[in-house]
Design an enzyme around this catalytic site. Structure first.
Site, PDB file in Angstrom:
ATOM      1  N   ARG A   1       0.472  -1.292  -0.293  1.00 13.66           N
ATOM      2  CA  ARG A   1      -0.115  -0.306   0.037  1.00 13.66           C
ATOM      3  C   ARG A   1       1.358   1.506   0.056  1.00 13.66           C
ATOM      4  NH1 ARG A   1      -1.562   1.684   4.864  1.00 13.66           N
ATOM      5  NH2 ARG A   1      -1.666  -0.642   5.919  1.00 13.66           N
TER       6      ARG A   1
ATOM      7  N   TYR B   1     -17.373  17.702 -13.760  1.00  9.29           N
ATOM      8  CA  TYR B   1     -17.845  15.989 -13.957  1.00  9.29           C
ATOM      9  C   TYR B   1     -19.160  15.723 -13.179  1.00  9.29           C
ATOM     10  CZ  TYR B   1     -17.493  11.206 -13.547  1.00  9.29           C
ATOM     11  OH  TYR B   1     -18.257   9.794 -13.419  1.00  9.29           O
TER      12      TYR B   1
HETATM   13  C1  PLP Z   1     -13.716  15.222 -16.167  1.00  5.33           C
HETATM   14  C2  PLP Z   1     -13.691  13.707 -15.166  1.00  5.33           C
HETATM   15  N1  PLP Z   1     -13.263  13.780 -14.398  1.00  5.33           N
HETATM   16  C3  PLP Z   1     -13.345  13.130 -12.866  1.00  5.33           C
HETATM   17  C4  PLP Z   1     -13.826  11.504 -13.677  1.00  5.33           C
HETATM   18  C5  PLP Z   1     -13.784  10.334 -11.909  1.00  5.33           C
HETATM   19  O1  PLP Z   1     -12.830   9.509 -12.729  1.00  5.33           O
HETATM   20  P1  PLP Z   1     -13.477   7.582 -12.558  1.00  5.33           P
HETATM   21  O2  PLP Z   1     -14.222   7.508 -12.976  1.00  5.33           O
HETATM   22  O3  PLP Z   1     -11.629   7.400 -12.767  1.00  5.33           O
HETATM   23  O4  PLP Z   1     -12.804   7.843 -11.542  1.00  5.33           O
HETATM   24  C6  PLP Z   1     -14.435  11.826 -14.739  1.00  5.33           C
HETATM   25  C7  PLP Z   1     -14.225  10.044 -15.322  1.00  5.33           C
HETATM   26  O5  PLP Z   1     -15.186  10.562 -16.164  1.00  5.33           O
HETATM   27  C8  PLP Z   1     -14.384  12.289 -15.675  1.00  5.33           C
HETATM   28  O6  PLP Z   1     -15.049  13.166 -16.914  1.00  5.33           O
END
Ligand code: PLP
Length: 385
Positions: free
Chosen positions: A52, A104
């Site tokens: 880890r 997002y």
């Molecule tokens: C712009 C953006 N940030 C963060 C994430 C989150 O990533 P993960 O799905 O690998 O947790 C995504 C997922 O689609 C994303 O499009």
């Protein structure tokens, strides 16, 4: 294999952090699928105690990504969301964060449904307007969280301008660079303090791993992130680290093709009579096209378009044959999706509409197939509308 001080971007992608395996000379860092390391004697070990805390495959990926983003250190996590969660532990209760309003959906969910429980406060601002950032800053603001281009409406934030404002108030800037990829833009070059990636997307590039990364430049951030990566333990596994590392070696040539194919599809859609509106920073009609030309190398692999109604959008989504109807983005294969019910389903309707994610919007993560095949697929799907 020694990297020159001023090695070019492609050379960095292939070689940074990669040394032949010390035990065999294998050119590719092995997948160290182990949970622990045998010590020579009490207190004598080779720098690895427990997986880890340290893993050589993960360390090779972290050195690679740090160099690619122009940072001083990187930390790899189990997912993009785990990477975001780790960054947010830099804060403490009572702190306030200014966030790009069109971020997002999972980021919004993390902030609103998890971190508010710990008395963190968030203001969602249209960071494409620098004045809105200034207006949203309060005495308790401790972080500016940017995403540019935004997902899925591809609005841009002027990174240099935003960093100047935030730093003027002593506020660090974090940029989610997942959508652009470091080939298209490197936020640290514009002054960002931290960069986040969902490595699941362009960095891996082959739709076969889930992971995340944080890239940092400041000593205090590096020290804390190293600590929290071990303390919370949301690490990327060695197999996933290896897959991302395999992906970053071809990032530049993949991105060149993503950029070119997306530009061609955006132009094709913009000229199509059944398409109401196209969002792509590479189109001169994009409201921030000039900023895109200054800040980005190419305009990225994502295109969004509006079909005029949910029914018409549904017809396109259900009619494509080559493109895959799926969540996610950034893979070599083209993926088509419906942000309102897929990636942004966790964002309340009123908020979604406010930030322009209409029910008729379709998003395409344009892959690296032959572009004529992609155009033909969209053409036959649009014919059914
Ligand atoms: C712009 C953006 N940030 C963060 C994430 C989150 O990533 P993960 O799905 O690998 O947790 C995504 C997922 O689609 C994303 O499009």
């Amino acid at each position: 294999m020694k990297l020159r001080e001023n090695a070019g971007f492609s050379t960095i992608c292939i070689h940074a952090g990669q040394v032949p395996d010390p035990s065999t000379g294998a050119i590719i860092t092995p997948i160290y699928q182990t949970s622990t390391y045998v010590q020579d004697a009490l207190g004598q070990h080779k720098g690895y105690e427990y997986a880890r805390t340290q893993n050589p495959t993960r360390a090779a990926l972290e050195a690679n990504i740090a160099a690619i983003e122009g940072g001083r250190a990187a930390f790899a996590f189990a997912s993009g969301m785990a990477a975001e969660g780790a960054v947010m532990t830099l804060l403490q209760s009572g702190d306030h964060v200014v966030v790009t309003d069109n971020t997002y959906g999972g980021t919004y969910r993390l902030f609103e449904q998890v971190l508010r429980k710990y008395q963190l406060d968030f203001t969602y601002a249209d960071t494409s307007q620098l004045g809105e950032i200034e207006r949203a800053i309060r005495p308790a603001t401790r972080l500016l969280f940017l995403e540019t281009p935004t997902n899925p409406v591809l609005r841009l934030t002027d990174l240099a301008g935003a960093c100047t404002i935030a730093h003027g108030h002593g506020i660090p800037v974090v940029v989610d660079n997942t959508f652009a990829s470091p080939y298209v833009q490197r936020p640290i070059d514009f002054g960002a303090d931290l960069v986040i990636h969902s490595t699941t997307k362009f960095l891996n590039g082959h739709s076969d791993s889930v992971g995340g990364a944080v890239i940092a430049v400041r000593d205090d951030h590096i020290e804390w992130l190293k600590f929290i990566q071990n303390a919370e333990g949301a690490i990327i596994g060695p197999m996933d680290a290896w897959l991302v590392m395999r992906g970053t070696k071809t990032l530049p040539i993949r991105m060149e093709r993503h950029n070119a194919n997306a530009m061609a599809l955006a132009e094709f859609l913009a000229a199509h009579p059944k398409v109401a509106r196209v969002h792509y920073p590479g189109l001169p009609s994009h409201p921030q096209h000039d900023l895109a030309r200054r800040q980005m190398l190419g305009f990225g692999g994502l295109v969004a378009f509006e079909m005029g109604s949910l029914e018409r959008a549904r017809t396109v989504l259900n009619s494509v044959q080559l493109m895959a109807l799926a969540e996610s983005l950034g893979g070599v294969e083209t993926i088509i999706s419906h942000p309102a019910t897929m990636t942004h389903a966790s964002v309340p309707l009123e908020r979604r509409l406010q930030i322009g994610i209409t029910d008729d919007m379709v998003r395409v993560s344009v892959g690296i197939e032959d572009v004529d095949d992609l155009k033909e697929d969209l053409e036959q799907a649009l014919d059914r509308v």
